[in-house]
Structure formats: structure tokens, C-alpha cells
Design a protein around this motif. Structure first.
Motif, short mmCIF file in Angstrom:
data_model
loop_
_atom_site.label_atom_id
_atom_site.label_comp_id
_atom_site.label_asym_id
_atom_site.label_seq_id
_atom_site.Cartn_x
_atom_site.Cartn_y
_atom_site.Cartn_z
N GLU A 144 0.84 -1.20 0.00
CA GLU A 144 0.00 0.00 0.00
C GLU A 144 0.87 1.25 0.00
O GLU A 144 1.85 1.33 0.74
N VAL B 133 -1.00 7.97 -0.92
CA VAL B 133 -0.60 9.00 -1.88
C VAL B 133 -0.65 10.38 -1.22
O VAL B 133 -1.68 10.75 -0.65
N ARG C 12 -2.03 13.39 -5.32
CA ARG C 12 -3.35 12.82 -5.60
C ARG C 12 -4.02 13.51 -6.78
O ARG C 12 -3.74 14.66 -7.09
N THR D 236 -6.17 8.82 -1.15
CA THR D 236 -5.96 7.74 -2.12
C THR D 236 -4.90 6.78 -1.60
O THR D 236 -3.87 7.21 -1.08
N ASP E 255 -2.69 3.75 -3.23
CA ASP E 255 -2.33 2.90 -4.36
C ASP E 255 -1.91 1.54 -3.83
O ASP E 255 -1.16 1.46 -2.85
N GLU F 123 0.42 -1.09 -4.84
CA GLU F 123 1.50 -1.30 -5.81
C GLU F 123 1.92 -2.77 -5.82
O GLU F 123 1.82 -3.46 -4.81
N LYS G 182 5.15 -0.82 -9.12
CA LYS G 182 4.27 0.17 -9.75
C LYS G 182 2.82 -0.14 -9.44
O LYS G 182 2.49 -1.20 -8.94
N GLU G 183 1.96 0.82 -9.83
CA GLU G 183 0.55 0.72 -9.45
C GLU G 183 -0.14 -0.52 -10.01
O GLU G 183 0.02 -0.88 -11.17
N TYR H 98 -3.69 -1.42 -8.25
CA TYR H 98 -5.05 -0.96 -7.99
C TYR H 98 -5.01 0.39 -7.30
O TYR H 98 -3.98 0.81 -6.79
N GLY H 99 -6.16 1.04 -7.27
CA GLY H 99 -6.26 2.29 -6.53
C GLY H 99 -7.55 2.32 -5.72
O GLY H 99 -8.58 1.77 -6.13
#
Lengths: 436, 436
Positions: free
Chosen positions: A235, A238, A243, A250, A252, A254, A262-263, A265-266
Motif C-alpha cells: 500500500e 498517496v 493525488r 488515495t 495505491d 503497488e 508500480k501501481e 489498484y487504486g
């Protein structure tokens, strides 16, 4: 974390070689940022979507599925802020004219391709315009949707009026989104056409923290359920400056892809930003009230899952190499719920008609029940196992001479190579109940 | 046949009122030729797609599903002939500048809107261009696919190489296509964004008539299975001058829509036209041979089903009005396989906690098994029945005082209004086996 380009290469190569994923417009040299799913990729993709829908929609009582057009009118994107704000920072090389994402460069002075001088940073809009209608000089520009969320907001009132849901409730959707990425890359990670699996959950403002936490847990539950290695998911809270303009909080989720963290889900608290913008833009009342209550604009929590990124994270989590019977092997540890093929049925020998006939019979029975079943009589049994391992088939069933004597079939497990003998009449139940 | 605008209006109105189908970008006045599916439409649409896939792919052994990008490179459309030939004849009024499909006008001299003089007929290309990439002056134009068939042809070799199928075999796909229709109209019939359900079946030339007949029968079987009234479907042998340029034989399956008899499905013998064009266009070898055979370009039979047109024909076939208990009622005779809601569960009275508790228990059991189950305790039982009738729910289950005494629940059938008492422990099996 360190990157692992060899692993990515191995997955891309397996995906192409075994019919999961091909470059889009392939025989014409490919079209950057587009991918085509072959037979196994189509099945895997379908199973992931079905599982997401089950997890986030069907198994709940507060969700309403919708499916909205991918082309939406300009007014939608003006109101949502995308026409002006849906941009990436871009720089162009003054020498070779290649363009780059400014925020992806370590050095924004010299071109990474030719060493030329880079120009000033500009904002590049990611929406694809679509010229609608046939009247020259009077064509209205619409846009391919850059996110699917606007389909939910624009239909908020339609759902309120027709389904009469009570807060809290959500609108869920799976569908295509399109972004004119400056530099598509990293296989399914950064592409121009992709599916999103997303929901907008409408709440009262004072309950946002509670619902944010609820969805955070649900997303972790889905991560486990779809077979993404949770040790590789992190997690990221952000920060204020990073954001999206509409979000008050938010997280992300990762993932440690072979090309870096890298990302995946969000999870965003979008406040009442979107509905308010659409009230302004359309003049339509998008408020809500229960009996005796004053009308208000609901707030929104948005759990958002990229479908292609899920495919990629699932493949990265499932990809495994080991040694079995003295040989190196590659296999995909896909859960039985999403594996493209649930089981393969073979006769021990393909030149014995009585074995082939019995195997066809078992195959027909299982195919009728499960659909995702193949008949495989190519090569010897060992080769068939390896071939099925590589595409993640949990079970291989072999009909042998003992089967003809009523002694059942052998069921061989993908991960361990272990075999069990199972009576033919118990196979349906066995495959349904066996954890994998 | 005569047209029936009142029936169309009734269906459009029911579809909007009950959450099946809304105009796209609705709160901004709609976007011509686009539609959004609400909660019930999404479920109906999904069930139709699943049934199609089951019928044409999963239940067979000769089919390979694929799912290809909706944006394809210009080279694809140049080779396929769409860049030059995918056009409709258009005329423009010299006075009001409205544009019309020339082939849809009875009189091509005077404008139907203002009576002005119509100009010369021109060819209008239906492909939507998409400017891909960020390099100004060097943007490559790609196109939203005008048909999904090209995705199959472009991947023919990929599937040959990875799945090693033997002729005859097919590639199947469900997905979006886009056409810049000059005049979108007739609800879901003529739209700019729509799903197609289609397959390309690769054969040896000398067997085309036999396979054409086989698919013709399969399409009729699907028409029955999905619940389209077969009395309203008519085969039209498309004449020499009217067939698409690639086709040697085409049968249109026309349906008696409320606005007239028009195309529903198509079955075309596309010869080896497409693969040959792509061999020319790409320089890639798209031939086939079995051991000892000379390489050749397979021929193709294409059964093509519009998904929105299926929705529309299903709704038209299912829409019914009658009188029950002295009141007029509207109901949808949807088969239980595609109905958005399989059954609704209610307590006889909502103010008796013991009934509500038992009803919730029955509901939870059925929802776990079937997913498409709702709990409905609004209004009285009679009103609940009418509400469920209108959305096509085959079964309404009521928990009453006898249920509490172990006497089972009442199951009420949509079409007849008849009721049966069924033991709770037998409900799962009952709903699975009951024909509807």
C-alpha cells in the motif's frame, strides 16, 4: 526492489508461445499500446472478470452493475475536468523529435535516445477524440472514455430513479477505457486500450472513513482470491501533492512487477466532486434524500482495478520454475477458478482404441459439467503434463488399462506432480471440491 | 408486415423505466447512436453473451475464442478493403444541410425534413479514425474496428502456431465494433457503438456448402435457445448485386421488428478473400497444410450475430400484455437462462419479523447458488408479482406462515400466475430443473 527483466521476458514469451497474449495488429508489425488475447488469454481474462464481478457485485446486496458506452459526449468530459486536466507532462527532443513522459525521465535536459536537447515541458491530453456524425463542418467531437467512472456518475440519476437504492450503494462496471499514452511500455502495464473493473460507492460524507476501510479490506480479499501474491503488494498512501484533483485520500496498491514496483489498484475517496461537477455541467439534479431528509450530494469511495494489470500480476505471481523428475519445468500456479483449462483428459496410449474411447467418454462428461476441459492425446503422457503445467491446468486425468477394469482414472496435480486414483463417477464432485 | 410503433415505444419506455437501457450521455441530452445498459440490461446482456459463447464455443470442440483490440492499425483496414469500400451512400440537403442514407430514402430528389433539393450521392466512410501517438505531424491514424472479423483474420497465424488446430476450425469473438452511421435510429437497431458475437470458420473450399448448411442450422438453434420468436425470423437469400464484395453467398436472418422487417443475423461465405488480402497486405504467410499436403489458403464461413439486435429481438419476442385477476399486466417472457433475475424472494408480510427472517434465509441460500436472486419486500405481494413480471423474473417465491410450520414456500410462475408449494430443501433442485 530489484527488477527482473529475464522473468518479464519469460512471461511475455510464454504468453505468446502458448496463445495467451499477442501484440495487436501483429502481422502488420503491431500497434503500440494494444494487445490481442488468444484462446487461453481470452479464457483467463473472462474468468478474472467473472471472479471480480462475483466478489464485488453478485455476492453483495448493495451493488448495481451497469455497462455504459465507451464513446461519451464532449460535455461529459468538460464537466468532469478531463478535457482540461487529463494530461501527462511531455517533453520533445529538439533533434530526433521523439517524445517522452517528463515525469519518467531521470534527466530532463538530454534525450535518452539521441542525446539531443529536450524542449520545454508541455501538457499532453490523453483523451482520444472521435469525430461523430457525418455533417462536415458540423461534426461534434465526442471522446473515447479515459476512465469508466464517468459512466457511473452520468447514470447515477437513472439508477436512483429505476432501482430506488438506499445509501450506501454502489455502481459497478467492467469495460474498456482508452488513453493516448505518450510512451506505452512494460507489456500489459502501460497501454492505450484496456479494461477496467471499477465501482463507485455512494455514501454519506460522515461515513467515508469507515467505508474506505471496508473497501480496503475487500480489495485485499480480492487480491488473495484472484491469486496475486500478497507479499508482492504494497500500500502506498498517496501524498497531498500527488493525488488526483478530485481525491481527498488515495491508497495505491503497488505490485512488484519484474520491471519495478508500480501501481496495480487504486482506492480513492473522490468526495462529492464528480456529482457536483455534473450538476453544474448538466443542470440535472443529482441529489439524494430519504424521507424527511434534506437533499444532498452523496460522497464517493472508488475501488479501481485494472484488468490487464490484474492479468499481469496474476501471471507474475503464478509463474514458477522447478525441477521434476530430473528435468527443468515451467508451470503457472493459477487457481482452479481462473485457470483457462480446468483439466485435460488423455488416454494413456493413443493407439489403443478402447483407451481412447473411454477417455473421450470421460472428457465428454467433464466438458459438459465444466466447459473448460480439453482432450489431449499428443505425444506421451509426460509431455502432455509439461504442456498443461505451462498453461496452468490444475488437473491432468489419464485413462489407463485399470480404468477399463473399473479402477478409476489417475488425477495428477500440477504443482506437486502427485497422482491420485479417482472413480469416474466421483470425478465431477472431486474436481468441484478439490482445493487448488 | 405492418409496423407497430406503439409496441416499440412500450418496449423503449419499459427498458428505461425499469433500468434496462438508457440513452448514452443521458443527462447531457444523449449522444446519438450510443446506449448505456442499466443494472437489468447489463445482466440480460451478460447472460445473452454467455449463452452465445456456450452455444458456439464451449459446447463444441472446434472453436477457439479470442479477444482482440478494438483499435487496429491503418494497414489492417487498407488490406481488408474497408478504407476504400466501407461506405454508405449519402445525400445532403442543399437547403437545411441535413444528411441522409440515400438507400433509405423513397425519393432522392426532395429533403424529407424541409423539402429542399438533395445534392448528389456521395460515399461516406463509416470507420472512426483514432489519432494514435503524441508526435505532431507524425501521428499515425489507426481506426476503431468497423467489424470484429478482422481481429480473427489478423490472428489466424498466431492461433495456428500456438494451438495447432486442424481444419475445419473456427475463431470466435464477442466485442465492440464502431460505425459512424449517417443516421442512427430505431433504438438498438442502428447505432454507432455495438457488440458483435461472431465467428470465422476456416474450411477447405470444396466443403463450403456443407459447412454453410451446418451453421445455418446452428443459427436457428441459437435463435430458439435465446428466446427469439422463430415465426418472426425470415431467411433472405442476398442477391448477386447486394452481397458484400467478399461474399459468394449470404443469407440474412431478418426479424420482424416493430419498425419493419430488417436484418438480425448474417451468414456469409467469405471465400478466401480476407486471408488472401492480408497475405498481400502484410507479406505474412497465412496458408495451411496438413502433412504431405500442399499449402493453401483456407476458405471461411462467417455466422455473425449483432448483440444489441439480439437484445432487441429478444425483448420484442418476450414483450407480452394480458389480463390477470381483472387487471391489465405487462410481462417479459424471458427464458430462465437469460432473465436478469431468476427469482425474487419475499415474506408474505413485511411487518412480521419471523417471516422476514425466514425469507432472508431462503434468499441467502438461493443467492449463493444462483447469484441472480433479489429480495423484495416492497408493497403487497400482488404488486411485487407485477413488478417482477415486468422485468421477466420467471419465479416469485413467498415465505408465509405455512413455511414456518415446515410446509414449504409458494413458487409462483410468471407466465401463468400459477403457484406450487415447494419444500425449502428442494428449492435449488426445483429451480434448476423447472423448464422456463
Amino acid at each position: 526492489m530489484s527488477t527482473n527483466p529475464e522473468k518479464l521476458e519469460a512471461i511475455v514469451s510464454l504468453a505468446k508461445r502458448r496463445g495467451f497474449i499477442f501484440p495487436g495488429s501483429d502481422i502488420y508489425g503491431g500497434l503500440a499500446g494494444t494487445w490481442d488475447y488468444g484462446p487461453l488469454g481470452t479464457e483467463l481474462s473472462h474468468n478474472i472478470k467473472e471472479l471480480w464481478w462475483k466478489h464485488f457485485v453478485t455476492e453483495r446486496e448493495d451493488m448495481y452493475g451497469i455497462s455504459t458506452a465507451t464513446i461519451m459526449s464532449e460535455a461529459v468530459w468538460r464537466a468532469s475536468g478531463h478535457l482540461s486536466g487529463f494530461t501527462d507532462p511531455m517533453v520533445e527532443c529538439s533533434k530526433c523529435h521523439h517524445r517522452f513522459r517528463a515525469d519518467h525521465l531521470d534527466d530532463t535536459k538530454k534525450c535518452p535516445d539521441c542525446g539531443g536537447e529536450l524542449g520545454e515541458e508541455k501538457n499532453f491530453n490523453l483523451l482520444f477524440p472521435v469525430p461523430m456524425g457525418s455533417v462536415e463542418g458540423n461534426t461534434s467531437t465526442a471522446y473515447l472514455r479515459g476512465e469508466i467512472a464517468q459512466g457511473m456518475f452520468v447514470n447515477f440519476k437513472n439508477v436512483l430513479d429505476t432501482m430506488r437504492p438506499k445509501l450506501p450503494f454502489g455502481l459497478a462496471q467492467i469495460g474498456k477505457a482508452y488513453r493516448n499514452e505518450i510512451a506505452p511500455r512494460d507489456f500489459l502495464f502501460r497501454v492505450r486500450e484496456f479494461d477496467l473493473m471499477e465501482l463507485e460507492y455512494f455514501i454519506r460524507e460522515n461515513s467515508w472513513e469507515e467505508h474506505f476501510e471496508m473497501w480496503r479490506k475487500e480489495m485485499w480479499r480480492f487480491i488473495d482470491r484472484v491469486g496475486i501474491d500478497r507479499e508482492s503488494v504494497h500500500e502506498l498512501e498517496v501524498g497531498d501533492g500527488d493525488r488526483a484533483h478530485y481525491s481527498k485520500r488515495t491508497i495505491d496498491f503497488e505490485f512488484d512487477y519484474p520491471f519495478g514496483r508500480k501501481e496495480l489498484y487504486g482506492l480513492a475517496y473522490r468526495t462529492d466532486y464528480d456529482l457536483k461537477k455534473h450538476i453544474e455541467g448538466s443542470g440535472v439534479d443529482l441529489m439524494y434524500a430519504e424521507e424527511g431528509e434534506e437533499r444532498f450530494v452523496p460522497h464517493v469511495i472508488e475501488p479501481s482495478c485494472g484488468h490487464g494489470r490484474t492479468m499481469l500480476a496474476v501471471l507474475c505471481s503464478a509463474y514458477a520454475e522447478d525441477e521434476m523428475n530430473g528435468e527443468k519445468r515451467v508451470y503457472l500456479k493459477l487457481s482452479k477458478e481462473i485457470a483457462p483449462v480446468l483439466c485435460a483428459v488423455s488416454p494413456l496410449l493413443k493407439n489403443k482404441p478402447e483407451l481412447v474411447m473411454k477417455a473421450r467418454e470421460v472428457y465428454a462428461m467433464l466438458k459438459k459439467e465444466f466447459g473448460r476441459v480439453v482432450f489431449d492425446d499428443n505425444g506421451n503422457v509426460g509431455k502432455r503434463y509439461r504442456r498443461q503445467d505451462e498453461i496452468g491446468t490444475p488437473f491432468c486425468i489419464v485413462v489407463d488399462f485399470e480404468t477399463l477394469e473399473g479402477q478409476g482414472v489417475t488425477v495428477r496435480m500440477r504443482d506437486t506432480g502427485e497422482q491420485e486414483r479417482v472413480d469416474v463417477e466421483n470425478l465431477n464432485t472431486y474436481l468441484k471440491n478439490k482445493t487448488y
